[in-house]
Design a protein around this motif. Structure first.
Motif, PDB file in Angstrom:
ATOM      1  N   VAL A 625       0.844  -1.191   0.000  1.00  0.00           N
ATOM      2  CA  VAL A 625       0.000   0.000   0.000  1.00  0.00           C
ATOM      3  C   VAL A 625       0.882   1.245   0.000  1.00  0.00           C
ATOM      4  N   THR A 626       0.260   2.379  -0.224  1.00  0.00           N
ATOM      5  CA  THR A 626       0.953   3.663  -0.135  1.00  0.00           C
ATOM      6  C   THR A 626       0.450   4.382   1.106  1.00  0.00           C
ATOM      7  N   LEU A 627       1.352   4.700   2.028  1.00  0.00           N
ATOM      8  CA  LEU A 627       0.996   5.371   3.273  1.00  0.00           C
ATOM      9  C   LEU A 627       1.687   6.729   3.322  1.00  0.00           C
ATOM     10  N   ASN A 628       0.896   7.788   3.372  1.00  0.00           N
ATOM     11  CA  ASN A 628       1.419   9.156   3.406  1.00  0.00           C
ATOM     12  C   ASN A 628       2.415   9.416   2.274  1.00  0.00           C
ATOM     13  N   GLY A 629       2.087   8.880   1.075  1.00  0.00           N
ATOM     14  CA  GLY A 629       2.882   9.160  -0.112  1.00  0.00           C
ATOM     15  C   GLY A 629       4.012   8.207  -0.385  1.00  0.00           C
ATOM     16  N   ARG A 630       4.250   7.224   0.486  1.00  0.00           N
ATOM     17  CA  ARG A 630       5.356   6.287   0.275  1.00  0.00           C
ATOM     18  C   ARG A 630       4.863   4.859   0.401  1.00  0.00           C
ATOM     19  N   GLN A 631       5.491   3.970  -0.369  1.00  0.00           N
ATOM     20  CA  GLN A 631       5.053   2.584  -0.380  1.00  0.00           C
ATOM     21  C   GLN A 631       5.421   1.875   0.927  1.00  0.00           C
ATOM     22  N   LEU A 632       4.550   0.978   1.333  1.00  0.00           N
ATOM     23  CA  LEU A 632       4.744   0.210   2.556  1.00  0.00           C
ATOM     24  C   LEU A 632       4.334  -1.226   2.293  1.00  0.00           C
ATOM     25  N   HIS A 658      -1.690  10.426  23.078  1.00  0.00           N
ATOM     26  CA  HIS A 658      -1.107  11.759  23.230  1.00  0.00           C
ATOM     27  C   HIS A 658      -1.459  12.582  21.991  1.00  0.00           C
ATOM     28  N   PRO A 659      -2.721  12.993  21.859  1.00  0.00           N
ATOM     29  CA  PRO A 659      -3.164  13.718  20.671  1.00  0.00           C
ATOM     30  C   PRO A 659      -2.442  15.043  20.496  1.00  0.00           C
ATOM     31  N   GLN A 660      -2.222  15.406  19.227  1.00  0.00           N
ATOM     32  CA  GLN A 660      -1.572  16.667  18.892  1.00  0.00           C
ATOM     33  C   GLN A 660      -2.471  17.490  17.980  1.00  0.00           C
ATOM     34  N   GLY A 661      -3.757  17.347  18.128  1.00  0.00           N
ATOM     35  CA  GLY A 661      -4.728  18.017  17.294  1.00  0.00           C
ATOM     36  C   GLY A 661      -5.836  17.031  16.965  1.00  0.00           C
ATOM     37  N   ARG A 662      -6.461  17.172  15.817  1.00  0.00           N
ATOM     38  CA  ARG A 662      -7.481  16.212  15.378  1.00  0.00           C
ATOM     39  C   ARG A 662      -6.884  15.332  14.299  1.00  0.00           C
ATOM     40  N   ILE A 663      -7.084  14.025  14.425  1.00  0.00           N
ATOM     41  CA  ILE A 663      -6.463  13.092  13.495  1.00  0.00           C
ATOM     42  C   ILE A 663      -7.203  13.104  12.164  1.00  0.00           C
ATOM     43  N   VAL A 664      -6.455  13.017  11.072  1.00  0.00           N
ATOM     44  CA  VAL A 664      -7.019  12.890   9.734  1.00  0.00           C
ATOM     45  C   VAL A 664      -6.691  11.493   9.232  1.00  0.00           C
ATOM     46  N   GLU A 685      -3.772   7.874   4.107  1.00  0.00           N
ATOM     47  CA  GLU A 685      -3.185   9.055   4.743  1.00  0.00           C
ATOM     48  C   GLU A 685      -3.596   9.059   6.207  1.00  0.00           C
ATOM     49  N   ILE A 686      -2.617   9.243   7.101  1.00  0.00           N
ATOM     50  CA  ILE A 686      -2.882   9.360   8.536  1.00  0.00           C
ATOM     51  C   ILE A 686      -1.937  10.424   9.084  1.00  0.00           C
ATOM     52  N   TYR A 687      -2.499  11.500   9.620  1.00  0.00           N
ATOM     53  CA  TYR A 687      -1.645  12.549  10.175  1.00  0.00           C
ATOM     54  C   TYR A 687      -2.470  13.415  11.111  1.00  0.00           C
ATOM     55  N   TRP A 688      -1.770  14.236  11.933  1.00  0.00           N
ATOM     56  CA  TRP A 688      -2.437  15.170  12.842  1.00  0.00           C
ATOM     57  C   TRP A 688      -2.747  16.462  12.105  1.00  0.00           C
ATOM     58  N   ASN A 689      -3.958  16.941  12.255  1.00  0.00           N
ATOM     59  CA  ASN A 689      -4.306  18.281  11.789  1.00  0.00           C
ATOM     60  C   ASN A 689      -4.169  19.212  12.989  1.00  0.00           C
ATOM     61  N   LYS A 690      -3.081  19.960  13.056  1.00  0.00           N
ATOM     62  CA  LYS A 690      -2.790  20.788  14.231  1.00  0.00           C
ATOM     63  C   LYS A 690      -3.375  22.192  14.127  1.00  0.00           C
ATOM     64  N   GLY A 691      -4.105  22.452  13.062  1.00  0.00           N
ATOM     65  CA  GLY A 691      -4.709  23.772  12.928  1.00  0.00           C
ATOM     66  C   GLY A 691      -6.070  23.809  13.577  1.00  0.00           C
ATOM     67  N   LYS A 692      -6.867  24.812  13.239  1.00  0.00           N
ATOM     68  CA  LYS A 692      -8.205  24.933  13.805  1.00  0.00           C
ATOM     69  C   LYS A 692      -9.063  23.786  13.321  1.00  0.00           C
TER      70      LYS A 692
END
Length: 693
Positions: A625-632, A658-664, A685-692
């Motif tokens: 699969v491709t995870l966050n733009g790179r193959q895994l 340990h959340p750093q915002g809302r997860i995407v 794609e899995i990453y933290w959305n640290k904005g509003k």
């Protein structure tokens, strides 16, 4: 003993018809417990108890010794239960403002057409503002800093179609907004309070900030149009709240308080902490004349109280200066009046020094503020001293929280208030409800690592049983947002079973022909029923064909007698050299380190269709699969069940605890559930959305 007296047993029996409020003030020097209930528009105190610590279990408002603090809480709780005649299960508490962070934020929403604005709509509006404040706070913090927990908020104003209003309940319009101040404390500070309550068999029904509680007790809403300051001076911290134009405008704190005075007495008179505390209390009570005490050297002294006071005066001046600086910094100017509460407010001369530092009339700095407290409290004992402002404020705040049902959600039949949640996703609410992380996402079983003829093998543990989560009757993902009024039904996950493999099962996995091999484990013979332990090394030696009749018994183990292996004369024939095993379709592959997150999978890692290398699993069992733009590359699974979206979490820097915002989380461009199935070619794609939010 403090706490004796209060309501009569007859009065208590009458009040039992309504579930009482049980509040605890976990102070730096003592624990105060109050049981009471609403009586018309006032709060009636039924019982109070107080107990002081025998050691410094709480420092600067932060619980450091959970065990010792729990002992004191147990004493207070036990005495109250004995007098009340019923067990206490739910408790309302407050946190001190150490390491306090405040964020001003706004929440907006479209008003439902043709409908009056309801309390639920206002709750959603305020929740959105708190979440925006949380997102801003997390975006500003360094990634190494800890997670913060919302412990309360104060509304500054509402807007309806662009017009400012003190309340919008019952109105109609097109768009509404709220501007508020949200207060946050480190999650570790709050968790220590929860852990202490849990040890005492208590569930936290509500949490607030100590200056918010004190403000609710001393400065009612109808006088907050004035620019007033409230300073709750405890033993470890001085918590400050300010109001103006009908709203609370700021919260701040100073890590100097009564303990600084005690420590000054220790240094001046060379006495221990307990003796210094006693001398300070005597000075606070207006002691005149001679003080008798014994220092740490065992020497007995007599000193004039005025002389002792003169020695600690610079420290009292420093405390007044610090509090004044904090007030001016938060308010921008001297307030119209200052209320001093808490045990430290009795410090001799503090009110006068603070007034001078703020360039105010000394009469504008008042100790206690019981004038308004007595209008709101009914009590059969004296609870109107400044040290009871916070405990009573916690109780009054508890009554407000009970009325705010629109702020609550239900988890497996139990109601929880959202405003105390640092994370209003499904995961955050489940954790606030007391479920452990391993109940929400249970671990897979332990894998078994072993070797066969020097080649590493791995048998993966069983998959965990998935948790069942339903939000308002429909399946929900862990990252789904939870809103006021929602109902969650949760069935905990079950951990996977540890991998187990016997020698007999190993033979089948390795494709060893019956009767052709002898087995040893770590150099010793074992029966075929032997279960492999982690790290075991299995040696499979091909026996010579001579002396083995056709159709002989199954593969032999040195731990079992086998007619085929004895050559018919009880002697083993010469052992043939160990052979190198080639993995069969049913054999476990050699252990390989999977590509690290963000690295490309090796081109040869998955064999082309129809071809199998000696160390590669069949192509239809591997997932690329491709995870966050790179193959895994996800290696073949040894247990039943396909890969699911949550299997990708270990290959990211995402730590849900340990959340750093809302997860995407997205799968092939669409919002994903952690239970979604994966297949070769998927893009995730899995990453933290640290904005509003």
């Amino acid at each position: 003993r403090p706490g004796k007296g209060g309501s009569s047993l007859k009065e208590i029996e009458e009040e039992k018809r309504e579930e009482p409020v049980f509040s605890l003030d976990i102070g730096t020097r003592s624990v105060i417990g109050i049981i009471g209930c609403r009586q018309e528009d006032k709060f009636k105190v039924l019982l109070t108890e107080r107990e002081e610590y025998q050691c410094r279990a709480v420092v600067d408002g932060q619980i450091e010794d959970i065990g010792e603090t729990a002992k004191i809480v147990e004493k207070v709780k036990g005495r109250l239960e004995e007098r009340y005649g019923k067990p206490l299960k739910d408790v309302y508490i407050a946190a001190a403002g150490r390491v306090l962070k405040t964020v001003e934020a706004e929440g907006q929403g479209e008003v439902p057409q043709g409908q009056d604005i309801s309390a639920e709509f206002i709750s959603r509006l305020e929740m959105a503002a708190v979440q925006n404040a949380y997102g801003r706070l997390m975006a500003e913090l360094d990634e190494q800093e800890q997670i913060f927990f919302c412990v309360g908020h104060g509304v500054k104003n509402y807007e309806l179609d662009g017009y400012q209003m003190s309340t919008i309940l019952g109105h109609r319009g097109k768009s509404a907004a709220v501007r508020l101040i949200a207060t946050f404390l480190p999650k570790t500070v709050v968790e220590s309070l929860y852990a202490t309550m849990s040890r005492c068999g208590l569930k936290v029904a509500g949490l607030t900030l100590e200056p918010i509680a004190a403000m609710n007790a001393i400065i009612p809403a109808d006088i907050r149009k004035l620019n007033l300051a409230l300073c709750d001076i405890g033993a470890g911290t001085s918590d400050i709240a300010l109001c103006d134009k009908g709203a609370v405008t700021a919260y701040t704190m100073a890590t100097v308080a009564g303990d600084e005075i005690t420590e000054a007495v220790m240094e001046s008179l060379l006495v221990d902490f307990a003796t210094a505390e006693e001398i300070k209390m005597r000075l606070t009570a207006g002691c005149r004349g001679v003080l008798n005490y014994q220092d740490v050297l065992g020497l007995t002294w007599e000193k004039e109280a005025a002389e002792v006071f003169e020695g600690i005066h610079p420290v009292i001046q420093g405390l007044a200066d610090t509090i004044a600086e904090k007030i001016l910094e938060a308010n921008g100017r001297p307030p119209a009046a200052v209320f001093l509460v808490g045990g430290g407010s009795h410090t001799p001369g503090l009110d006068r020094l603070l007034a001078h530092r703020l360039s105010m009339d000394e009469k504008r700095v008042a100790i206690g503020g019981s004038f308004y407290l007595q209008k709101r409290i009914i009590a059969g004992e004296d609870v109107f001293g400044p040290e009871y402002a916070t405990p009573l404020g916690i109780a009054l705040t508890a009554l407000q929280q009970r009325e705010q049902e629109s702020f609550a959600v239900t988890v497996n039949g139990e109601r929880l208030h959202l405003m105390n949640s640092w994370d209003t996703s499904v995961l955050g609410i489940l954790q606030m409800a007391g479920y452990q992380y391993n109940q929400i996402l249970a671990p897979t079983g332990e894998s078994l690592l072993y070797k066969v003829n020097g080649e590493a093998r791995k048998l993966r543990g069983g998959l965990a049983g998935q948790a069942e989560i339903r939000r308002n009757g429909k399946p929900a993902a862990l990252w789904d947002p939870v809103e006021p009024g929602d109902t969650l039904e949760f069935q905990p996950a079950t951990p996977g079973k540890d991998a187990v493999l016997t020698l007999e099962e190993l033979c089948r996995r390795e494709g060893l022909e019956p009767g052709l091999y002898r087995l040893k484990v770590n150099g010793k013979g074992q029966p075929l029923s032997y279960p492999l332990a982690p790290g075991d090394e299995v040696e499979a030696v091909k026996a010579p064909e001579k002396g083995f009749p056709r159709g002989a018994a199954n593969i032999s183990s040195e731990g079992e007698k086998n007619a085929a292996g004895s050559g018919g004369n009880g002697k083993s024939p010469g052992a043939a050299p160990a052979v190198k095993m080639a993995s069969s379709p049913g054999a476990a592959p050699a252990v390989k380190t999977p590509p690290a997150p963000g690295t490309a999978a090796p081109a040869a890692a998955v064999s082309p269709p129809g071809k199998e290398g000696p160390e590669a699993a069949p192509a239809d069992q591997a997932i690329l699969v491709t995870l966050n733009g790179r193959q895994l590359l996800l290696p073949p699974r040894q247990e039943e069940g396909p890969y699911q979206f949550f299997d990708l979490l270990p290959f990211t820097d995402i730590d849900p605890q340990h959340p750093q915002g809302r997860i995407v989380q997205k799968l092939n461009g669409l919002e994903a559930s952690y239970l979604d199935l994966l297949k070769t070619g998927d893009e995730a794609e899995i990453y933290w959305n640290k904005g509003k939010n």
